[in-house]
Design a protein around this motif. Structure first.
Motif, short mmCIF file in Angstrom:
data_model
loop_
_atom_site.label_atom_id
_atom_site.label_comp_id
_atom_site.label_asym_id
_atom_site.label_seq_id
_atom_site.Cartn_x
_atom_site.Cartn_y
_atom_site.Cartn_z
N ALA A 273 -89.73 -38.87 -4.14
CA ALA A 273 -90.07 -39.19 -5.52
C ALA A 273 -91.13 -40.28 -5.60
CB ALA A 273 -88.83 -39.65 -6.27
N GLU A 274 -92.01 -40.16 -6.59
CA GLU A 274 -92.92 -41.27 -6.90
C GLU A 274 -92.16 -42.28 -7.74
OE1 GLU A 274 -96.85 -42.44 -9.55
OE2 GLU A 274 -96.27 -40.33 -9.38
N LEU A 275 -92.26 -43.54 -7.39
CA LEU A 275 -91.61 -44.60 -8.15
C LEU A 275 -92.65 -45.45 -8.87
CD1 LEU A 275 -89.31 -43.76 -6.17
CD2 LEU A 275 -88.62 -46.16 -6.12
N ALA A 276 -92.34 -45.81 -10.10
CA ALA A 276 -93.18 -46.72 -10.87
C ALA A 276 -92.27 -47.60 -11.70
CB ALA A 276 -94.14 -45.95 -11.77
N VAL A 277 -92.61 -48.87 -11.81
CA VAL A 277 -91.78 -49.84 -12.52
C VAL A 277 -92.46 -50.23 -13.82
CG1 VAL A 277 -90.66 -52.10 -12.39
CG2 VAL A 277 -90.93 -50.72 -10.31
N MET A 278 -91.78 -49.95 -14.94
CA MET A 278 -92.31 -50.29 -16.26
C MET A 278 -91.70 -51.63 -16.68
SD MET A 278 -94.05 -47.54 -16.67
CE MET A 278 -94.03 -46.39 -15.29
N ALA A 279 -92.51 -52.65 -16.73
CA ALA A 279 -91.98 -54.00 -16.95
C ALA A 279 -92.70 -54.71 -18.09
CB ALA A 279 -92.15 -54.81 -15.66
N PRO A 280 -92.10 -55.79 -18.61
CA PRO A 280 -92.81 -56.63 -19.58
C PRO A 280 -94.13 -57.09 -18.99
CG PRO A 280 -90.49 -57.24 -19.50
CD PRO A 280 -90.72 -56.28 -18.37
N ALA A 281 -95.14 -57.18 -19.84
CA ALA A 281 -96.49 -57.48 -19.36
C ALA A 281 -96.55 -58.77 -18.54
CB ALA A 281 -97.46 -57.56 -20.54
N ILE A 282 -95.75 -59.75 -18.90
CA ILE A 282 -95.81 -61.05 -18.22
C ILE A 282 -95.35 -60.95 -16.76
CG2 ILE A 282 -93.49 -61.81 -18.89
CD1 ILE A 282 -94.70 -64.59 -19.39
N ALA A 283 -94.58 -59.90 -16.43
CA ALA A 283 -94.08 -59.75 -15.06
C ALA A 283 -94.96 -58.86 -14.20
CB ALA A 283 -92.65 -59.19 -15.09
N LEU A 284 -95.95 -58.20 -14.79
CA LEU A 284 -96.72 -57.22 -14.04
C LEU A 284 -97.48 -57.80 -12.84
CD1 LEU A 284 -98.01 -54.95 -16.95
CD2 LEU A 284 -96.11 -54.53 -15.37
N PRO A 285 -98.13 -58.97 -12.96
CA PRO A 285 -98.84 -59.50 -11.78
C PRO A 285 -97.91 -59.74 -10.59
CG PRO A 285 -99.60 -60.59 -13.78
CD PRO A 285 -98.40 -59.79 -14.16
N ALA A 286 -96.72 -60.30 -10.85
CA ALA A 286 -95.79 -60.54 -9.75
C ALA A 286 -95.32 -59.24 -9.12
CB ALA A 286 -94.59 -61.34 -10.25
N LEU A 287 -95.07 -58.24 -9.95
CA LEU A 287 -94.63 -56.95 -9.43
C LEU A 287 -95.74 -56.29 -8.61
CD1 LEU A 287 -92.69 -55.57 -12.51
CD2 LEU A 287 -91.71 -56.26 -10.32
N ALA B 276 -97.97 -57.59 -6.92
CA ALA B 276 -98.17 -58.29 -5.65
C ALA B 276 -97.03 -58.09 -4.67
CB ALA B 276 -98.37 -59.79 -5.91
N HIS B 277 -95.83 -57.77 -5.15
CA HIS B 277 -94.67 -57.79 -4.26
C HIS B 277 -93.89 -56.49 -4.17
CE1 HIS B 277 -95.12 -62.10 -3.57
NE2 HIS B 277 -95.37 -62.22 -4.86
N LEU B 278 -94.22 -55.48 -4.96
CA LEU B 278 -93.54 -54.20 -4.84
C LEU B 278 -93.90 -53.52 -3.52
CD1 LEU B 278 -93.83 -52.70 -8.44
CD2 LEU B 278 -91.70 -53.16 -7.21
N PRO B 279 -93.05 -52.63 -3.04
CA PRO B 279 -93.37 -51.89 -1.82
C PRO B 279 -94.64 -51.07 -2.00
CG PRO B 279 -91.08 -51.53 -2.47
CD PRO B 279 -91.73 -52.25 -3.59
N ALA B 280 -95.35 -50.83 -0.91
CA ALA B 280 -96.55 -50.00 -0.97
C ALA B 280 -96.19 -48.64 -1.54
CB ALA B 280 -97.14 -49.85 0.43
N GLY B 281 -97.03 -48.15 -2.43
CA GLY B 281 -96.82 -46.85 -3.02
C GLY B 281 -96.03 -46.85 -4.31
N VAL B 282 -95.42 -47.97 -4.67
CA VAL B 282 -94.69 -48.08 -5.94
C VAL B 282 -95.65 -48.65 -6.98
CG1 VAL B 282 -92.73 -49.09 -7.16
CG2 VAL B 282 -92.49 -48.40 -4.75
N SER B 283 -95.86 -47.92 -8.05
CA SER B 283 -96.81 -48.31 -9.09
C SER B 283 -96.18 -49.23 -10.11
CB SER B 283 -97.36 -47.07 -9.81
OG SER B 283 -97.94 -46.16 -8.90
N VAL B 284 -97.04 -49.91 -10.87
CA VAL B 284 -96.56 -50.72 -11.99
C VAL B 284 -97.07 -50.11 -13.29
CG1 VAL B 284 -96.34 -52.86 -10.71
CG2 VAL B 284 -98.50 -52.31 -11.79
N GLY B 285 -96.25 -50.27 -14.32
CA GLY B 285 -96.61 -49.77 -15.63
C GLY B 285 -96.14 -50.74 -16.70
N ALA B 286 -96.75 -50.65 -17.87
CA ALA B 286 -96.38 -51.51 -19.00
C ALA B 286 -95.40 -50.79 -19.91
CB ALA B 286 -97.63 -51.90 -19.78
#
Length: 233
Positions: A24-38, A40-50
């Motif tokens: 599965a492709e994983l992506a984390v939808m988080a509050p905008a203020i947390a996106l930079p930290a995510l 930088a530190h999420l596993p390779a291949g895991v995307s970030v979303g707003a």
């Protein structure tokens, strides 16, 4: 509206230590203020979303977050039209479509949410209601989009639509996408959202027109994320 940026970073680091690659492709939808930290530190291949974005490009819109701002911190996806935004902030289908267009214009893939409340479900009108909502929410929106069907009555209630319920709407959504986008509709992912957990995600995603899940509360704990990822291997 969960986790401070430091808590989000700790969650991402924990996930990075324990996640093994799956199908599965994983992506984390988080509050905008947390996106930079995510990012930088999420596993390779895991995307970030707003979880949301502004319908406006820029300007005097105090408190809004623009698509360009999200792109600058590595955002790939943005949820638009979530049932809570529709209910608590009065967002119409037209507003949702404007946000989706703004996302696409900046290279972000919008995840457009649609779905019915309990009253609609009890009247047996879930298919026409959802397809009307979908049509309005995709006005002027190109085929680089993800659609998430979220029956409002199954969000955070512990109630879950059955796999067959999810497929009924996903199949209807797929047909509507074919009418709108032609052959390109086969590449549009349709997700199910509503009390998804490690013990039900595989059955739901096994349906032919369900291509994944928009996970809520179960995403807050790393063991649950790992369980869902493993269930789809």
């Amino acid at each position: 509206m969960n986790k401070t940026p430091s808590e989000a970073r700790a969650w991402a680091e924990d996930l990075a230590e324990r996640l093994s690659p799956g199908d599965a492709e994983l992506a984390v939808m988080a509050p905008a203020i947390a996106l930079p930290a995510l990012a930088a530190h999420l596993p390779a291949g895991v995307s970030v979303g707003a979880q949301d974005l502004s319908a406006h490009e820029s300007g005097a819109y105090t408190g809004e977050i623009s698509a360009a701002m999200l792109v600058d911190v590595g955002t790939r996806y943005a949820v638009v039209g979530h049932s809570e935004r529709r209910e608590y902030h009065g967002e119409s289908d037209a507003v949702v479509a404007a946000k989706a267009r703004q996302a696409q214009q900046n290279g972000i893939t919008p995840i457009v949410c649609v779905g019915e409340g309990l009253d609609v479900r009890e009247r047996g009108e879930q298919v026409p209601y959802t397809l009307t909502q979908l049509a309005g929410s995709l006005e002027g929106v190109g085929e680089d989009v993800v659609v998430a069907y979220e029956p409002v009555w199954a969000i955070g209630t512990g109630k879950t639509a059955t796999a067959d319920d999810a497929e009924e709407l996903a199949s209807a959504i797929r047909e509507a996408l074919r009418e709108r986008y032609g052959n390109a509709a086969e590449e549009v992912r349709v997700l199910y959202g509503g009390s998804v957990k490690p013990d039900n995600i595989a059955a739901i995603c096994a349906k032919p027109n369900v291509n994944g899940a928009l996970v809520g509360g179960a995403s807050l704990k790393v063991p649950d994320v790992l369980g869902m990822n493993d269930a789809l291997k």
